[in-house]
Write an enzyme that holds these catalytic residues in place. Sequence first.
Site, PDB file in Angstrom:
ATOM      1  CE1 TYR A  57      -4.346   0.444  -0.250  1.00 16.20           C
ATOM      2  CE2 TYR A  57      -4.376  -1.491   1.159  1.00 16.20           C
ATOM      3  CZ  TYR A  57      -5.018  -0.627   0.294  1.00 16.20           C
ATOM      4  OH  TYR A  57      -6.329  -0.824  -0.019  1.00 16.20           O
ATOM      5  CD  GLU A  59      -4.767   4.994   0.949  1.00 13.57           C
ATOM      6  OE1 GLU A  59      -4.908   5.871   1.816  1.00 13.57           O
ATOM      7  OE2 GLU A  59      -5.566   4.058   0.786  1.00 13.57           O
ATOM      8  CG  ASP A 203      -8.789  10.739 -23.624  1.00 12.47           C
ATOM      9  OD1 ASP A 203      -7.825   9.966 -23.818  1.00 12.47           O
ATOM     10  OD2 ASP A 203      -9.852  10.374 -23.075  1.00 12.47           O
ATOM     11  CB  THR A 229      -5.166   4.246 -21.356  1.00 13.41           C
ATOM     12  OG1 THR A 229      -5.161   4.282 -22.789  1.00 13.41           O
ATOM     13  CG2 THR A 229      -6.551   4.553 -20.830  1.00 13.41           C
ATOM     14  CE  LYS A 232      -7.624   2.694 -25.259  1.00 16.34           C
ATOM     15  NZ  LYS A 232      -7.735   3.393 -23.976  1.00 16.34           N
ATOM     16  NE  ARG A 238      -7.145  -3.354 -19.559  1.00 19.59           N
ATOM     17  CZ  ARG A 238      -7.300  -3.361 -20.882  1.00 19.59           C
ATOM     18  NH1 ARG A 238      -6.546  -4.112 -21.643  1.00 19.59           N
ATOM     19  NH2 ARG A 238      -8.215  -2.620 -21.452  1.00 19.59           N
TER      20      ARG A 238
HETATM   21  N1  DSN Z   1     -12.354   1.100 -24.482  1.00 14.67           N
HETATM   22  C1  DSN Z   1     -11.487   2.040 -25.143  1.00 14.67           C
HETATM   23  C2  DSN Z   1     -11.426   1.808 -26.615  1.00 14.67           C
HETATM   24  O1  DSN Z   1     -11.585   0.674 -27.025  1.00 14.67           O
HETATM   25  O2  DSN Z   1     -11.195   2.731 -27.368  1.00 14.67           O
HETATM   26  C3  DSN Z   1     -11.843   3.428 -24.819  1.00 14.67           C
HETATM   27  O3  DSN Z   1     -12.039   3.541 -23.459  1.00 14.67           O
END
Ligand code: DSN
Length: 422
Positions: A57, A59, A203, A229, A232, A238
């Site tokens: 942990y 925090e 974003d 994120t 990708k 993730r």
């Molecule tokens: N789920 C993502 C996507 O596939 O683009 C976006 O949050």
Amino acid sequence: MTLPLSHPALSATDPELAALVGAEEQLQADTLRLIPSENYVSQAVLEASGTVLQNKYSEGYAGRRYYEGQQNIDQIELLAVARAKSLFGVDHANVQPYSGSPANLAVYLAFAEPGDTVMGMALPMGGHLTHGWGVSATGKWFRGVQYGVRHDTGLVDFDEVRELALKERPKVIFCGGTALPRTIDFAAFAEIAREAGAVLVADVAHIAGLIAGGAHPSPVPHVDVVSTTTHKTLRGPRGAMLMSREEHAKAIDKAVFPGLQGGPHNQTTAGIAVALHEASQPSFRDYAAQVVANAKALAGELLARGFDLVSGGTDNHLILMDLTSRDVPGKVAAKALDRAGIVVNYNTVPYDTRKPFDPSGIRIGTPSLTSRGLGVEHMAAVAAWIERGVTAAGKGDEDELTAIRAEVADLMTAYPAPGLTT
Ligand code: DSN
């Protein structure tokens, strides 16, 4: 090819779960994964994400934690932060958001009050739920106003965005989305946000790896906050990151913790640090350029076969196919392609006349196949499989889907995926 991967402790303790993991490994190895928001992480990222960092942990932030025993965790988080700052050229990075939606929620918490007006691209136009769409908390707790793309071009209409922003005066404007095949003009959004007095958030979840690899312009000189994120095109675990100018650093950090989250997922932070290191290597620039080259080649092959692509093609990793003229609904096509070993997702297209759960399009992309080493020379075969799969979907020709699946698996065997080799 049957994968020889094994997880001895997991198999001994929980063979049922181990079998499911093994089946997923086999599926990811054998199939052509075209979902543009997915990828294969490296073995190094997998290992970092599965360490005893799970047990801790933490925090707070490095040097300001609410738990002792942070000697190593602080260094890991600081390493991830330093690498994010260096890779993206930002003043400040927060690597703690659990994923993209919590990261975007933190942005609202930092810059808006409940009931304030916020603005983003409408979900069916290619935006994201958290950009103020009605069914999301961000559209319920804030007054979401939404822009789209032009019907004739499939491109953002900056006159519409400006008009809306000046009329509605949102506190926060989001640019970016989840089904945008074209380069985002961050400078144009920045000019509008300045005029409207709004905080501008890019974003870049889908294109973070392309930005890091120099294959898409960076939002950093133009926007107040970058949300992304990490799993990708960036090819990490993730998770998510928020990056900003120094003036917004405190607000962002306070919003993530204690505003929204408790303890950071340290194992994910470690995986992010590794992914950022990998993305800083010269080979990642080649990867990013190849993702785009593959997508452009695939789009060209699909256009040559008479498919309708939203905006007429792609500048990045993503292609949005409108199947209306083929008379095959997106969901029917996606499910048939899945049976053919080609994994895509059904998706609304701008101005879709069908419902979101049964839309007209499919969304595909090249990050995963590029991670396996496929190149421009393979895109004709990929396009041909898609065409055969969509046609077979329309006719209900299961034999054809089975035949495609075998051909796909053959090619995939020749190009093993990262993290799925021994
Ligand atoms: N789920 C993502 C996507 O596939 O683009 C976006 O949050």
